[in-house]
Design a protein around this motif. Structure first.
Motif, PDB file in Angstrom:
ATOM      1  N   THR A   1       1.139   3.811  -9.702  1.00 59.81           N
ATOM      2  CA  THR A   1      -0.602   4.021  -9.817  1.00 59.81           C
ATOM      3  C   THR A   1      -0.854   3.057  -9.320  1.00 59.81           C
ATOM      4  O   THR A   1      -1.831   2.579  -9.112  1.00 59.81           O
ATOM      5  CB  THR A   1      -0.938   4.405 -11.368  1.00 59.81           C
ATOM      6  OG1 THR A   1      -0.550   2.868 -12.154  1.00 59.81           O
ATOM      7  CG2 THR A   1       0.158   5.925 -11.607  1.00 59.81           C
ATOM      8  N   SER A   2      -0.833   1.901  -9.120  1.00 60.72           N
ATOM      9  CA  SER A   2      -1.197   0.823  -8.550  1.00 60.72           C
ATOM     10  C   SER A   2       0.140  -0.446  -7.639  1.00 60.72           C
ATOM     11  O   SER A   2       1.097  -0.127  -8.533  1.00 60.72           O
ATOM     12  CB  SER A   2      -2.201  -0.315  -9.821  1.00 60.72           C
ATOM     13  OG  SER A   2      -0.806  -0.790 -10.785  1.00 60.72           O
ATOM     14  N   MET A   3      -0.156  -1.151  -7.009  1.00 62.96           N
ATOM     15  CA  MET A   3       0.977  -1.541  -6.343  1.00 62.96           C
ATOM     16  C   MET A   3      -0.152  -2.524  -5.551  1.00 62.96           C
ATOM     17  O   MET A   3      -0.928  -3.085  -4.775  1.00 62.96           O
ATOM     18  CB  MET A   3       1.725  -1.039  -5.525  1.00 62.96           C
ATOM     19  CG  MET A   3       3.088  -2.071  -5.456  1.00 62.96           C
ATOM     20  SD  MET A   3       3.702  -0.757  -3.810  1.00 62.96           S
ATOM     21  CE  MET A   3       3.602   0.001  -3.561  1.00 62.96           C
ATOM     22  N   ILE A   4       0.918  -4.665  -5.868  1.00 64.72           N
ATOM     23  CA  ILE A   4       0.054  -5.260  -5.288  1.00 64.72           C
ATOM     24  C   ILE A   4       1.459  -6.490  -4.657  1.00 64.72           C
ATOM     25  O   ILE A   4       2.579  -6.291  -5.798  1.00 64.72           O
ATOM     26  CB  ILE A   4      -0.924  -6.030  -6.156  1.00 64.72           C
ATOM     27  CG1 ILE A   4      -1.444  -7.303  -5.357  1.00 64.72           C
ATOM     28  CG2 ILE A   4      -0.166  -6.785  -7.136  1.00 64.72           C
ATOM     29  CD1 ILE A   4      -2.836  -8.031  -6.231  1.00 64.72           C
ATOM     30  N   ASP A   5       1.544  -7.555  -3.566  1.00 62.68           N
ATOM     31  CA  ASP A   5       2.022  -8.231  -2.811  1.00 62.68           C
ATOM     32  C   ASP A   5       1.814  -8.841  -3.840  1.00 62.68           C
ATOM     33  O   ASP A   5       0.800  -9.816  -4.114  1.00 62.68           O
ATOM     34  CB  ASP A   5       2.170  -8.485  -1.580  1.00 62.68           C
ATOM     35  CG  ASP A   5       1.869  -9.215  -1.113  1.00 62.68           C
ATOM     36  OD1 ASP A   5       2.522  -9.768  -0.733  1.00 62.68           O
ATOM     37  OD2 ASP A   5       0.315  -8.669  -1.074  1.00 62.68           O
ATOM     38  N   VAL A   6       2.921  -9.661  -4.663  1.00 58.04           N
ATOM     39  CA  VAL A   6       2.278 -11.277  -5.484  1.00 58.04           C
ATOM     40  C   VAL A   6       2.612 -12.858  -3.757  1.00 58.04           C
ATOM     41  O   VAL A   6       3.489 -12.987  -3.532  1.00 58.04           O
ATOM     42  CB  VAL A   6       4.438 -11.729  -5.958  1.00 58.04           C
ATOM     43  CG1 VAL A   6       3.087 -12.784  -7.048  1.00 58.04           C
ATOM     44  CG2 VAL A   6       3.946 -10.841  -7.334  1.00 58.04           C
ATOM     45  N   SER A   7       1.762 -12.881  -3.184  1.00 64.22           N
ATOM     46  CA  SER A   7       1.273 -13.742  -2.617  1.00 64.22           C
ATOM     47  C   SER A   7       1.010 -14.964  -2.915  1.00 64.22           C
ATOM     48  O   SER A   7       0.531 -16.353  -2.493  1.00 64.22           O
ATOM     49  CB  SER A   7       0.598 -13.032  -1.497  1.00 64.22           C
ATOM     50  OG  SER A   7      -0.599 -12.392  -1.880  1.00 64.22           O
TER      51      SER A   7
ATOM     52  N   VAL B   1      -1.173   3.917  -2.126  1.00 65.06           N
ATOM     53  CA  VAL B   1      -1.043   3.183  -3.442  1.00 65.06           C
ATOM     54  C   VAL B   1      -2.178   1.753  -3.588  1.00 65.06           C
ATOM     55  O   VAL B   1      -2.264   1.110  -2.796  1.00 65.06           O
ATOM     56  CB  VAL B   1       0.217   2.390  -4.021  1.00 65.06           C
ATOM     57  CG1 VAL B   1      -0.243   1.559  -5.300  1.00 65.06           C
ATOM     58  CG2 VAL B   1       1.125   3.459  -3.768  1.00 65.06           C
ATOM     59  N   THR B   2      -3.238   1.962  -3.812  1.00 62.94           N
ATOM     60  CA  THR B   2      -4.000   0.866  -4.308  1.00 62.94           C
ATOM     61  C   THR B   2      -4.124  -0.021  -5.882  1.00 62.94           C
ATOM     62  O   THR B   2      -3.273   0.566  -6.206  1.00 62.94           O
ATOM     63  CB  THR B   2      -5.938   1.579  -3.955  1.00 62.94           C
ATOM     64  OG1 THR B   2      -5.982   1.864  -5.392  1.00 62.94           O
ATOM     65  CG2 THR B   2      -6.036   2.466  -2.758  1.00 62.94           C
TER      66      THR B   2
ATOM     67  N   ALA C   1       3.747  -3.319  -9.428  1.00 62.70           N
ATOM     68  CA  ALA C   1       3.576  -2.238  -9.574  1.00 62.70           C
ATOM     69  C   ALA C   1       3.596  -1.459 -10.902  1.00 62.70           C
ATOM     70  O   ALA C   1       4.141  -1.699 -11.466  1.00 62.70           O
ATOM     71  CB  ALA C   1       3.996  -0.653  -8.838  1.00 62.70           C
ATOM     72  N   SER C   2       2.886  -0.691 -11.125  1.00 60.70           N
ATOM     73  CA  SER C   2       2.249   0.317 -12.207  1.00 60.70           C
ATOM     74  C   SER C   2       2.641   1.246 -12.123  1.00 60.70           C
ATOM     75  O   SER C   2       2.971   2.149 -11.134  1.00 60.70           O
ATOM     76  CB  SER C   2       1.397  -0.065 -12.979  1.00 60.70           C
ATOM     77  OG  SER C   2      -0.030   0.426 -11.977  1.00 60.70           O
ATOM     78  N   PHE C   3       3.550   2.074 -12.545  1.00 61.73           N
ATOM     79  CA  PHE C   3       4.440   3.574 -13.530  1.00 61.73           C
ATOM     80  C   PHE C   3       4.129   3.923 -13.708  1.00 61.73           C
ATOM     81  O   PHE C   3       3.439   3.803 -15.772  1.00 61.73           O
ATOM     82  CB  PHE C   3       5.959   2.999 -12.337  1.00 61.73           C
ATOM     83  CG  PHE C   3       6.546   2.492 -12.195  1.00 61.73           C
ATOM     84  CD1 PHE C   3       6.619   3.457 -10.155  1.00 61.73           C
ATOM     85  CD2 PHE C   3       6.426   1.328 -11.202  1.00 61.73           C
ATOM     86  CE1 PHE C   3       6.723   3.206  -8.896  1.00 61.73           C
ATOM     87  CE2 PHE C   3       6.712   0.961 -10.439  1.00 61.73           C
ATOM     88  CZ  PHE C   3       7.771   1.314  -9.456  1.00 61.73           C
ATOM     89  N   PRO C   4       4.151   5.300 -14.674  1.00 61.23           N
ATOM     90  CA  PRO C   4       4.086   5.829 -15.766  1.00 61.23           C
ATOM     91  C   PRO C   4       5.009   5.843 -16.775  1.00 61.23           C
ATOM     92  O   PRO C   4       6.319   5.710 -15.807  1.00 61.23           O
ATOM     93  CB  PRO C   4       3.769   8.153 -14.900  1.00 61.23           C
ATOM     94  CG  PRO C   4       3.010   7.632 -13.591  1.00 61.23           C
ATOM     95  CD  PRO C   4       3.603   6.748 -12.904  1.00 61.23           C
ATOM     96  N   PRO C   5       5.185   6.297 -17.751  1.00 60.46           N
ATOM     97  CA  PRO C   5       6.671   5.666 -18.509  1.00 60.46           C
ATOM     98  C   PRO C   5       7.509   6.632 -18.596  1.00 60.46           C
ATOM     99  O   PRO C   5       8.868   6.382 -18.405  1.00 60.46           O
ATOM    100  CB  PRO C   5       5.772   5.820 -20.055  1.00 60.46           C
ATOM    101  CG  PRO C   5       4.081   6.551 -19.937  1.00 60.46           C
ATOM    102  CD  PRO C   5       3.902   6.395 -18.443  1.00 60.46           C
TER     103      PRO C   5
ATOM    104  N   MET D   1       0.872  -1.201  -0.201  1.00 62.62           N
ATOM    105  CA  MET D   1       0.053  -0.363   0.037  1.00 62.62           C
ATOM    106  C   MET D   1       0.853   1.034  -0.069  1.00 62.62           C
ATOM    107  O   MET D   1      -0.090   2.327   0.133  1.00 62.62           O
ATOM    108  CB  MET D   1      -1.300  -0.164   1.150  1.00 62.62           C
ATOM    109  CG  MET D   1      -2.038  -0.981   0.636  1.00 62.62           C
ATOM    110  SD  MET D   1      -2.942  -0.839  -0.020  1.00 62.62           S
ATOM    111  CE  MET D   1      -4.219   0.349   0.188  1.00 62.62           C
ATOM    112  N   GLY D   2       2.224   1.118   0.212  1.00 64.02           N
ATOM    113  CA  GLY D   2       2.899   2.244  -0.226  1.00 64.02           C
ATOM    114  C   GLY D   2       3.206   2.338   0.868  1.00 64.02           C
ATOM    115  O   GLY D   2       4.085   3.309   1.577  1.00 64.02           O
ATOM    116  N   GLY D   3       3.307   1.842   1.834  1.00 58.81           N
ATOM    117  CA  GLY D   3       3.449   2.291   3.702  1.00 58.81           C
ATOM    118  C   GLY D   3       4.220   1.460   4.671  1.00 58.81           C
ATOM    119  O   GLY D   3       5.164   0.378   3.254  1.00 58.81           O
TER     120      GLY D   3
END
Length: 312
Positions: free
Chosen positions: A208-214, A148-149, A271-275, A81-83
Motif C-alpha cells: 500500500t506504500s513504499m519508500i527507500d531508506v536513504s 506504489v506511492t 513498505a506497508s502491506f495489508p495484514p 515505486m515498484g518499478g
C-alpha cells in the motif's frame, strides 16, 4: 594527464566507450538525446546529486565505489515505486585538473551497478567546476502496475523491510573516526547492496506504500506517515544487530540503534502491506501502521537522530 589536456569531447569518447546499453536502450550516447523503450506507456523518473565533501570523499572510496553509490541512490528510487530501472543519465561537473582515469573508473562503477538491474547509462553531460559533482537521473518501467506511492498506508497494515539497514551509517562513522574496519561496515558505505527486485515484488504483493531508506528509517517512515495521514510504530526488537556493528559501536562509544533507526544510504526498501498478505522471506516485519501521526518506536516518541537533512 588531466581532463583539461584531453578536453571535453576526448573525455566523453573515453567514458562512453566503457558503457554498455541495457535492453531498453534504443539509441544510446552520441546524439542529442537517448531513446529508451517504454512499453508500459509511463516512465518512472528520479534524480539525485552527489557533491564532493558533502556526499562522498575520494579518500574514503575509489571512483568505482562512488559510481556504484551514485547509481544505487537513483535506481533504488525506481524500485521504491515498484518499478524496474531501465536507464541512467549522468551529469559530471569536475575540476579541470582531475585525472581522466578517475572519471573512467567512475563510469565503470555507474555502469556496473546499472547492469545489476539490466539498465544502461545512456547519456548525460560534462562541465568544468571547482567542486566535483555527480548528478544522476534514473528512468524505470512500472510493468503495467500502478506506482506504489508514500500515501497509501492504512491503519492495521504491516510495515516490513527488505535489505540491510544501519550498515552504511556505521561504516560512515568508522571512516570519519579514521578507521577502515570492520570491513563489512566500510564496504556497505562504499557500495550499497540494494534489494532492487523487492520493489516490483512488493507491488505485485499489493503493497500500500513504499519508500527507500536513504535518509534514515525514522525520517523516511515519517514521510510515509505524513503522506498517508497515519502513525507508524516500529519495534526495536525486529532488528538484528550483527556482531561487527555491535563491536564497532562498543569501540566507538555509539548506540547501534542510532545507525539502524537514524542512518541512511543502505537504500533498503520499507513498505506497508495489508495484514492478510503472506510476506516472502526477504520482507521482514518491523512494525505496524496505526491511527495517529508520526513515527514511534515501541510505542514511544523516538528521541534519537531521525535522519539526514541537507540544510539542518
Amino acid at each position: 594527464m588531466s581532463v583539461a589536456q584531453i578536453g571535453e569531447f576526448g573525455l566523453i569518447d573515453r567514458v562512453t566507450a566503457r558503457l554498455a546499453h541495457g535492453p531498453a536502450t534504443l539509441l544510446g550516447p552520441g546524439d542529442d538525446a537517448a531513446v529508451i523503450a517504454a512499453p508500459d506507456g509511463r516512465v518512472a523518473a528520479s534524480t539525485d546529486v552527489l557533491v564532493e565533501g558533502r556526499h562522498f570523499r575520494r579518500d574514503w572510496g575509489s571512483a568505482r565505489d562512488i559510481g556504484h553509490r551514485a547509481a544505487a541512490a537513483n535506481l533504488a528510487d525506481i524500485a521504491a515505486m515498484g518499478g524496474s530501472p531501465t536507464a541512467l543519465l549522468v551529469a559530471l561537473c569536475m575540476p579541470p585538473e582531475l585525472d581522466p582515469g578517475w572519471a573512467e573508473e567512475l563510469a565503470d562503477g555507474l555502469a556496473a551497478e546499472a547492469a545489476t538491474v539490466g539498465a544502461g547509462v545512456v547519456g548525460g553531460d560534462m562541465s568544468a567546476s571547482p567542486t566535483l559533482t555527480i548528478a544522476v537521473t534514473a528512468l524505470g518501467d512500472l510493468g503495467g502496475r500502478p506506482p506504489v506511492t508514500r500515501s497509501g498506508a492504512r491503519p492495521g497494515d504491516v510495515v516490513a523491510l527488505a535489505g540491510r539497514i544501519g550498515h552504511a551509517a556505521a561504516g560512515l562513522t568508522v571512516l570519519s573516526r579514521g578507521f577502515r574496519t570492520p570491513r563489512l561496515l566500510v564496504e556497505a558505505y562504499r557500495r550499497p547492496e540494494v534489494p532492487y527486485a523487492a520493489g516490483p515484488q512488493a507491488a505485485q504483493l499489493g503493497a500500500t506504500s513504499m519508500i527507500d531508506v536513504s535518509d534514515g528509517l525514522v525520517a523516511d517512515l515519517g514521510h510515509v506517515a505524513r503522506a498517508s495521514g497515519v502513525g507508524i510504530d516500529v519495534r526495536r526488537d525486529a532488528f538484528e544487530v550483527p556482531r561487527q556493528m555491535r563491536d564497532a559501536a562498543q569501540a566507538l562509544g555509539a548506540d547501534p540503534y542510532t545507525w539502524i533507526l537514524g542512518g541512511g544510504e543502505d537504500h533498503a526498501l520499507v513498505a506497508s502491506f495489508p495484514p492478510e498478505v503472506a510476506l516472502p522471506p526477504q520482507w521482514r516485519p518491523i512494525g505496524r501502521v496505526v491511527d495517529g501521526s508520526g513515527v514511534t518506536v515501541d510505542g514511544e516518541p523516538y528521541a534519537g537522530p531521525a535522519g539526514w537533512d541537507h540544510f539542518r
